[in-house]
Design a protein around this motif. Structure first.
Motif, PDB file in Angstrom:
ATOM      1  N   PRO A 343      27.132 -25.829  15.786  1.00 42.34           N
ATOM      2  CA  PRO A 343      26.327 -25.814  17.008  1.00 42.34           C
ATOM      3  C   PRO A 343      25.551 -24.507  17.163  1.00 42.34           C
ATOM      4  N   VAL A 344      24.314 -24.629  17.608  1.00 45.85           N
ATOM      5  CA  VAL A 344      23.475 -23.460  17.863  1.00 45.85           C
ATOM      6  C   VAL A 344      23.340 -23.242  19.368  1.00 45.85           C
ATOM      7  N   ARG A 345      23.093 -24.331  20.080  1.00 42.98           N
ATOM      8  CA  ARG A 345      23.039 -24.249  21.545  1.00 42.98           C
ATOM      9  C   ARG A 345      23.155 -25.645  22.133  1.00 42.98           C
ATOM     10  N   PHE A 346      23.614 -25.669  23.396  1.00 47.39           N
ATOM     11  CA  PHE A 346      23.679 -26.938  24.126  1.00 47.39           C
ATOM     12  C   PHE A 346      22.401 -27.107  24.919  1.00 47.39           C
ATOM     13  N   LEU A 347      21.939 -28.352  25.024  1.00 52.87           N
ATOM     14  CA  LEU A 347      20.722 -28.656  25.766  1.00 52.87           C
ATOM     15  C   LEU A 347      21.127 -29.401  27.032  1.00 52.87           C
ATOM     16  N   TYR A 348      20.403 -29.121  28.131  1.00 56.01           N
ATOM     17  CA  TYR A 348      20.767 -29.771  29.396  1.00 56.01           C
ATOM     18  C   TYR A 348      19.517 -30.005  30.221  1.00 56.01           C
ATOM     19  N   ASP A 349      19.653 -30.933  31.194  1.00 56.42           N
ATOM     20  CA  ASP A 349      18.497 -31.288  32.017  1.00 56.42           C
ATOM     21  C   ASP A 349      18.365 -30.340  33.211  1.00 56.42           C
ATOM     22  N   GLU A 350      17.432 -30.662  34.112  1.00 56.08           N
ATOM     23  CA  GLU A 350      17.166 -29.741  35.236  1.00 56.08           C
ATOM     24  C   GLU A 350      18.340 -29.675  36.199  1.00 56.08           C
ATOM     25  N   GLU A 351      19.246 -30.653  36.119  1.00 58.13           N
ATOM     26  CA  GLU A 351      20.435 -30.603  36.982  1.00 58.13           C
ATOM     27  C   GLU A 351      21.650 -30.035  36.239  1.00 58.13           C
ATOM     28  N   ASN A 352      21.374 -29.387  35.128  1.00 63.70           N
ATOM     29  CA  ASN A 352      22.424 -28.748  34.317  1.00 63.70           C
ATOM     30  C   ASN A 352      23.385 -29.722  33.660  1.00 63.70           C
ATOM     31  N   HIS A 353      23.004 -30.980  33.545  1.00 58.68           N
ATOM     32  CA  HIS A 353      23.861 -31.929  32.841  1.00 58.68           C
ATOM     33  C   HIS A 353      23.539 -31.910  31.352  1.00 58.68           C
ATOM     34  N   LEU A 354      24.578 -31.881  30.554  1.00 55.35           N
ATOM     35  CA  LEU A 354      24.437 -31.853  29.098  1.00 55.35           C
ATOM     36  C   LEU A 354      23.646 -33.070  28.593  1.00 55.35           C
ATOM     37  N   THR A 355      22.686 -32.831  27.707  1.00 59.95           N
ATOM     38  CA  THR A 355      21.923 -33.943  27.125  1.00 59.95           C
ATOM     39  C   THR A 355      22.022 -33.956  25.594  1.00 59.95           C
ATOM     40  N   GLY A 356      22.286 -32.810  25.014  1.00 61.96           N
ATOM     41  CA  GLY A 356      22.327 -32.786  23.550  1.00 61.96           C
ATOM     42  C   GLY A 356      22.841 -31.456  23.039  1.00 61.96           C
ATOM     43  N   VAL A 357      22.970 -31.393  21.737  1.00 64.56           N
ATOM     44  CA  VAL A 357      23.379 -30.138  21.118  1.00 64.56           C
ATOM     45  C   VAL A 357      22.520 -29.923  19.872  1.00 64.56           C
ATOM     46  N   GLU A 358      22.012 -28.713  19.755  1.00 65.52           N
ATOM     47  CA  GLU A 358      21.251 -28.386  18.549  1.00 65.52           C
ATOM     48  C   GLU A 358      22.236 -27.929  17.484  1.00 65.52           C
ATOM     49  N   LEU A 359      22.153 -28.558  16.321  1.00 66.65           N
ATOM     50  CA  LEU A 359      23.081 -28.246  15.235  1.00 66.65           C
ATOM     51  C   LEU A 359      22.329 -27.660  14.057  1.00 66.65           C
ATOM     52  N   GLN A 360      23.030 -26.813  13.332  1.00 66.39           N
ATOM     53  CA  GLN A 360      22.452 -26.223  12.138  1.00 66.39           C
ATOM     54  C   GLN A 360      23.197 -26.749  10.919  1.00 66.39           C
ATOM     55  N   ARG A 361      22.439 -27.137   9.901  1.00 65.85           N
ATOM     56  CA  ARG A 361      23.060 -27.579   8.645  1.00 65.85           C
ATOM     57  C   ARG A 361      23.750 -26.400   7.976  1.00 65.85           C
ATOM     58  N   MET A 362      24.893 -26.687   7.384  1.00 70.67           N
ATOM     59  CA  MET A 362      25.636 -25.646   6.678  1.00 70.67           C
ATOM     60  C   MET A 362      25.844 -26.098   5.233  1.00 70.67           C
ATOM     61  N   GLU A 363      26.181 -25.130   4.367  1.00 72.09           N
ATOM     62  CA  GLU A 363      26.633 -25.490   3.021  1.00 72.09           C
ATOM     63  C   GLU A 363      27.847 -24.624   2.711  1.00 72.09           C
ATOM     64  N   LEU A 364      28.620 -25.031   1.727  1.00 75.91           N
ATOM     65  CA  LEU A 364      29.834 -24.281   1.422  1.00 75.91           C
ATOM     66  C   LEU A 364      29.571 -23.232   0.351  1.00 75.91           C
ATOM     67  N   GLY A 365      30.016 -22.012   0.644  1.00 76.72           N
ATOM     68  CA  GLY A 365      29.848 -20.931  -0.319  1.00 76.72           C
ATOM     69  C   GLY A 365      31.172 -20.586  -0.977  1.00 76.72           C
ATOM     70  N   GLU A 366      31.402 -19.290  -1.149  1.00 77.16           N
ATOM     71  CA  GLU A 366      32.621 -18.805  -1.812  1.00 77.16           C
ATOM     72  C   GLU A 366      33.839 -18.984  -0.902  1.00 77.16           C
ATOM     73  N   PRO A 367      35.029 -19.133  -1.486  1.00 76.74           N
ATOM     74  CA  PRO A 367      36.240 -19.223  -0.656  1.00 76.74           C
ATOM     75  C   PRO A 367      36.465 -17.938   0.146  1.00 76.74           C
ATOM     76  N   ASP A 368      36.947 -18.109   1.391  1.00 78.06           N
ATOM     77  CA  ASP A 368      37.251 -16.941   2.221  1.00 78.06           C
ATOM     78  C   ASP A 368      38.737 -16.607   2.106  1.00 78.06           C
ATOM     79  N   ALA A 369      39.207 -15.737   3.000  1.00 77.25           N
ATOM     80  CA  ALA A 369      40.602 -15.273   2.942  1.00 77.25           C
ATOM     81  C   ALA A 369      41.587 -16.441   3.039  1.00 77.25           C
ATOM     82  N   SER A 370      41.218 -17.510   3.753  1.00 76.79           N
ATOM     83  CA  SER A 370      42.121 -18.647   3.913  1.00 76.79           C
ATOM     84  C   SER A 370      42.083 -19.557   2.687  1.00 76.79           C
ATOM     85  N   GLY A 371      41.227 -19.239   1.727  1.00 78.11           N
ATOM     86  CA  GLY A 371      41.143 -20.067   0.529  1.00 78.11           C
ATOM     87  C   GLY A 371      40.161 -21.222   0.685  1.00 78.11           C
TER      88      GLY A 371
END
Lengths: 465, 287
Positions: A343-371
């Motif tokens: 998630p990048v940010r939540f989108l909402y209407d003029e009454e502050n009701h949630l309408t959507g979420v902007e998402l960013q595509r990810m890819e997998l890189g090198e393993p981190d500390a958790s493996g």
């Protein structure tokens, strides 16, 4: 022996009978129905009875797994139950919610080539079908212990000590006892009567459960010690939820999983308006996180009538921390996975009701500390997912309520309670265990901690070697 | 732990009542600023109310509520001698009360049922030795709350009503502005408790005078124990939780617009619950 080996390897693992997905998404009844006697026996015969059972090394409380399974083969369920109870206080709970594939079943030798013995399902079978334990005569010792919180660690600690004749008082802040087993885990995974049965067991041993008593507020460690309790066990569980920290997160329609599940599980919001606690009925639901709590929230949303439920996860299904069975059940029920999305940010209407979420595509890189392979953003590939109810399930941090009010209690760097190998805190005769020590973890680990603390308390009181 | 109603006083018939509850354990440790979470019956919703007064000697706490939704309606239907199913507390952080030597003074502003919560805080300031000016406002004199109680210990009680039927005609912020002007820098702190627009107006006013201002927020809560995050508010750009970090915050830092919006999270369901209550309250009482 060789005959048994062949037998074990040849019989396929028994599937768990379940409510059909299209049926179960319309109710809150338990999904997994439990083995029949025949299934349990047959599954039990798959066990190779290894001389050095690896399954035991995977069990956080070292249950004598092959021994209890051998009793299931013989059909002596009460003996099997006795064997489990020597190490675990809550088999009916753990058989249902333990991450077996990472513990006992993950080490089972049969799993190397095929499917491991269904140890968790057998544990549940034994717990559900053993006759009620005959309570030995309890001789009161006059010793008193206070347990703060009533979740798995406190229940275990209280039960252990009550059997030894200690007068235990358990203080619960909410209006219902059971901790995460009540407010957190949904009834379709852990029916409330399973928890109620355990609590009734404690009451029958004389444990006094006081509701609406908030540790650190209504009662404090100090006040309890002054009141004459010989020891205090702190098992107050997890605290405030982590949020995503992205813009729009406080608009109407974004909930923590804790809030969403507590409204339904504790407040019975699924029966609103017959019950007064409301919950937002989402049409297009997004859930952020991929642990058991995320699965619980997603499946709860389906049962409340959502048209679509998407689990949004930065990594892929293979890296999801939830129990395999929960992921499978969620998918069968129609939950969709939005992998490699953050998630990048939540989108909402003029009454502050949630309408959507902007998402960013990810890819997998090198393993981190958790493996696990570290996700990294793919630039320029943002997209919008329509949603009117977002549930954030990213885990919890420590609850300050108890800690703020207990001077002298040493904390870890992360703000959890520091304990020694016996579960004792920096304050003498004050013990702690469960999520308030480890951070969000499993029921079985909390139970193990409660047991360890109870054993130390008992030793100190001279009630045990 | 069912909690007995020892005394009930209808302050504004059908709208606002005061209950004195038999709650010795809560009374023993409750301090100004603390709140309790209540649940009226088995099917009830948990909801927070700020403690308006405590009597440690008699082991009682006082709460005051506005009949607004189903839960407060059910509370209103209970009479003296009856019990509230669950009362838990004291919760939240107590008011941080500093002692200010003369000629410094503290103004405590209250609006609506917030006057009751403000009463406990004003009392705390008084007991700390501070000179306390209480400013209370209402639409008309019949809706004024706690004037008598405040006058028992406050050094001054100033009143405003929209229609001028008591005190000065106008809104409560007018009273505060006048004192800020006339006291010339002697106002050490302003405390405001009441409807969000009122607290926001007070905070906006005092910002110009650079006077530290404390507000007590009435966020939605579920557990009230630092678990669910329903009560999150933005204070100084940071996420805070009213139940464990508050309920009192620096009024100059609170994002009031967000608070107002979040208070309306369940508006549709609240209307539905009220309607359901009207149709089914008899059946529920029988059950």
């Amino acid at each position: 022996m060789s005959q048994e080996v062949t037998r074990g390897a040849k019989i396929p693992r028994h599937d768990m009978p379940c409510q059909a997905p299209e049926e179960r998404i319309r109710n809150f009844n338990e999904v997994a129905l439990g083995y029949t006697a025949e299934m349990a026996r047959e599954e039990a015969t798959r066990c190779l009875q290894c001389k050095k059972p690896l399954c035991r090394t995977g069990c956080p409380v070292d249950i004598a797994i092959p021994d209890f399974i051998a009793e299931v083969v013989k059909g002596d369920i009460d003996e099997a139950s006795r064997i489990i109870h020597a190490s675990s206080s809550l088999p009916a709970v753990c058989g249902r919610v333990c991450p077996q594939e990472k513990q006992c079943e993950g080490r089972c030798i049969l799993g190397k080539k095929g499917q491991p013995v269904a140890i968790g399902r057998l544990e549940r079978y034994v717990a559900d079908h053993a006759s009620a334990e005959k309570m030995p005569e309890i001789k009161k010792t006059g010793r008193r212990v206070a347990c703060i919180g009533s979740g798995p660690s406190s229940v275990t600690c209280a039960g252990y000590l009550a059997r030894l004749g200690v007068d235990v008082t358990m203080f619960e802040g909410l209006h219902e006892a059971g901790g995460v087993l009540i407010y957190g885990i949904p009834a379709f995974r852990l029916p409330k009567d399973v928890v109620a049965h355990e609590l009734d067991g404690l009451r029958s041993m004389g444990v006094d459960i006081r509701l609406n008593h908030v540790g650190g507020r209504t009662v404090t460690v100090d006040s309890l010690l002054k009141e004459g309790y010989d020891a205090v066990f702190i098992g107050v569980g997890a605290g405030l939820p982590h949020f995503l920290g992205v813009p729009g997160e406080n608009c109407i329609g974004v909930f923590s999983a804790n809030e969403y599940l507590t409204r339904v599980n504790l407040g019975r919001a699924h029966s609103f308006p017959d019950y007064d606690t409301p919950v937002a009925p989402g049409r297009h639901v997004t859930v952020f996180g991929a642990g058991n709590v995320a699965m619980d929230a997603a499946r709860t949303a389906l049962r409340l009538g959502a048209e679509s439920v998407h689990i949004v996860y930065r990594r892929t299904r293979a890296e999801m921390p939830a129990r395999g069975e929960e992921i499978e059940h969620a998918l069968e029920e129609g939950v969709k996975l939005l992998e490699l999305s953050a998630p990048v940010r939540f989108l909402y209407d003029e009454e502050n009701h949630l309408t959507g979420v902007e998402l960013q595509r990810m890819e997998l890189g090198e393993p981190d500390a958790s493996g696990r392979r570290r996700p990294r953003p793919v630039e320029g590939q943002n997209f919008v997912q329509e949603t009117d109810l977002a549930i954030v399930a990213l885990g919890t941090r420590s609850n300050p309520l108890m800690l703020d009010c207990t001077p002298g209690l040493k904390l870890t760097e992360k703000g959890y309670i520091a304990v020694d190998e016996n579960g004792e805190t920096s304050i003498p005769n004050v013990y702690a265990g469960g999520d308030i020590v480890t951070g969000a973890a499993t029921v079985i680990l909390a139970m193990g901690a409660g047991r360890r603390a109870a054993q130390s308390i008992a030793r100190k009181m001279g009630l045990e070697q | 732990m069912p909690t007995k109603i020892l005394h009930k006083e209808k302050l504004i018939p059908g709208r606002t009542s005061k209950l004195v509850l038999d709650a010795p354990q809560i009374a023993a440790t409750a301090r100004p600023g603390h709140f309790v979470i209540l649940r009226v019956d088995e099917r009830g919703e948990r909801f927070p109310l700020t403690i308006a007064d405590t009597d440690k000697e008699h082991g009682t706490i006082t709460i005051v509520y506005l009949v607004l939704g189903r839960s407060t309606q059910m509370l209103e239907e209970l009479e003296e001698g009856q019990e509230i199913l669950d009362v838990c507390g004291p919760l939240g952080r107590a008011t941080c009360i500093e002692t200010f030597a003369a000629p410094k003074k503290v103004i405590c502003v209250g609006g609506g049922t917030g006057v009751a919560a403000m009463h406990h805080i004003a009392k705390g300031h008084h007991e700390a030795g501070n000179y306390v000016i209480a400013c209370i406002g209402a639409r008309n004199k019949d809706l004024l709350l706690f004037e008598k109680e405040l006058s028992l210990f406050c050094d001054e009680v100033l009143v405003s009503t929209d229609d001028g039927s008591a005190g000065r005609q106008g809104i409560v912020t007018d009273l505060v502005r006048d004192r800020l002007d006339s006291e010339g820098g002697n106002i050490a702190e302003v405390v405001a408790v009441g409807p969000v627009p009122m607290m926001q107006a007070v905070a906006d006013l005092t910002r110009g005078y650079n006077v530290p201002t404390t507000v007590s927020l009435n966020s939605l809560m579920v557990d009230g124990l630092g678990m669910c995050g329903a009560c999150r508010v933005t204070v100084g750009g940071q996420m805070k939780f009213t139940c464990v970090d508050g309920p009192e915050f620096d009024g100059h830092q609170v994002d009031f617009a967000e608070l107002r919006s979040r208070l309306g999270s369940f508006r549709t369901q609240e209307a539905q619950a009220r309607e359901h209550h009207r149709c089914n309250c008899f059946e529920r009482k029988e059950a």
